[in-house]
Design an enzyme around this catalytic site. Sequence first.
Site, PDB file in Angstrom:
ATOM      1  N   LYS A  25       0.981  -1.309  -0.149  1.00  0.00           N
ATOM      2  CA  LYS A  25       0.132   0.109  -0.007  1.00  0.00           C
ATOM      3  C   LYS A  25       0.877   1.274   0.113  1.00  0.00           C
ATOM      4  O   LYS A  25       1.812   1.455   0.725  1.00  0.00           O
ATOM      5  CB  LYS A  25      -0.825  -0.270   1.211  1.00  0.00           C
ATOM      6  CG  LYS A  25      -1.835   1.369   1.673  1.00  0.00           C
ATOM      7  CD  LYS A  25      -2.689   1.102   2.895  1.00  0.00           C
ATOM      8  CE  LYS A  25      -2.829   2.245   3.075  1.00  0.00           C
ATOM      9  NZ  LYS A  25      -4.177   1.959   4.318  1.00  0.00           N
TER      10      LYS A  25
HETATM   11  C1  R5P Z   1      -2.673   4.354   8.575  1.00  0.00           C
HETATM   12  O1  R5P Z   1      -1.717   3.833   8.599  1.00  0.00           O
HETATM   13  C2  R5P Z   1      -3.989   3.330   8.514  1.00  0.00           C
HETATM   14  O2  R5P Z   1      -3.254   2.255   8.064  1.00  0.00           O
HETATM   15  C3  R5P Z   1      -5.096   4.040   7.389  1.00  0.00           C
HETATM   16  O3  R5P Z   1      -5.886   2.619   7.312  1.00  0.00           O
HETATM   17  C4  R5P Z   1      -4.653   4.413   5.995  1.00  0.00           C
HETATM   18  O4  R5P Z   1      -3.849   5.514   6.191  1.00  0.00           O
HETATM   19  C5  R5P Z   1      -5.618   4.646   5.033  1.00  0.00           C
HETATM   20  O5  R5P Z   1      -6.689   5.438   5.311  1.00  0.00           O
HETATM   21  P1  R5P Z   1      -6.604   6.843   4.667  1.00  0.00           P
HETATM   22  O6  R5P Z   1      -7.370   6.582   3.432  1.00  0.00           O
HETATM   23  O7  R5P Z   1      -7.501   7.492   5.637  1.00  0.00           O
HETATM   24  O8  R5P Z   1      -5.451   7.123   4.571  1.00  0.00           O
END
Ligand code: R5P
Length: 295
Positions: A202
């Site tokens: 990711k």
């Molecule tokens: C942060 O480290 C978390 O894993 C969140 O799940 C991630 O940042 C994704 O969420 P967002 O789309 O709010 O950035």
Amino acid sequence: MPEADEKKEKNFYTEIPQKNKPFFLKGSNNFDWGLKNRLSHIFNPDTKKTVMLAIDHGYFQGPTTGLERIDVTILPLLQYSDTLMLTRGILRSIIPPTYPNGIVLRASGGPSILKELSNEQIAVDIEDAIRLNAAAVAVQVFIGGEYETQSVYNMTRLVDIGQRYGIAVLGVTAVGKNLVRDAKYMRLACRICAELGATYVKTYYVEEDFETITASCPVPVVIAGGKKIPEDEALKMAYNAIQQGACGVDMGRNIFQAQDPVAMIQAVRMVVHKNVKPEQAYEFYQETVAKKRKG
Ligand code: R5P
């Protein structure tokens, strides 16, 4: 005693070679059946994409805006998510066990928002991940951060254990405050995660050269949504990422902090799974919001 198979005319289809289809997901063909099956509960085998709903923010920042009452605000979104990314605490306490799709379990943690975030440890035992029927575990990797080696170790440890039981590992590239969030950094971070065994990675979308990040990463890349931006911009970002080789989104705030989260996740699905142009998806979003207002 079982009945004897008395049929005389059997058909062995000797002229038809046995089907041997490669697995649909980038870089995943050499995995074992169980891991491939779990990945099929994260990525849609038809579109080869995923809309992951990320609601794990509480693991370091407590009751995040939009996640104060997950039972009230998030449960209505479940039917539109391909996968949920969350902590075991929320999974056990709030998510119905009838949820049919893949669970991506937050597996690293430790410091809260009040401390140095990169100083994380592994925060779940593989036995509990198996008990919870997790399809994958997610771990932050802080390339260039103060605790880089510890976070890489967390990931490689989870890869070793995950491979043993067929559980995927999502390497989450986390960018420290003083690092530049550009394609050069993301290429480095994503590639390191993949080289060291992450099943998928990711990262954040970057405007310039995003396609070089997906091209140089041998496993699927999904994008984080990041901080809340206007809905039309979030849809454009998701669309561009998909067109430039991303295999999906792992979106949190841009869905659950939207004015209408149910309409937003549906619009995100349109750009991810159906290649619908972001303008058209936004039109759908606006029309849905307007209809609901009218009652
Ligand atoms: C942060 O480290 C978390 O894993 C969140 O799940 C991630 O940042 C994704 O969420 P967002 O789309 O709010 O950035």
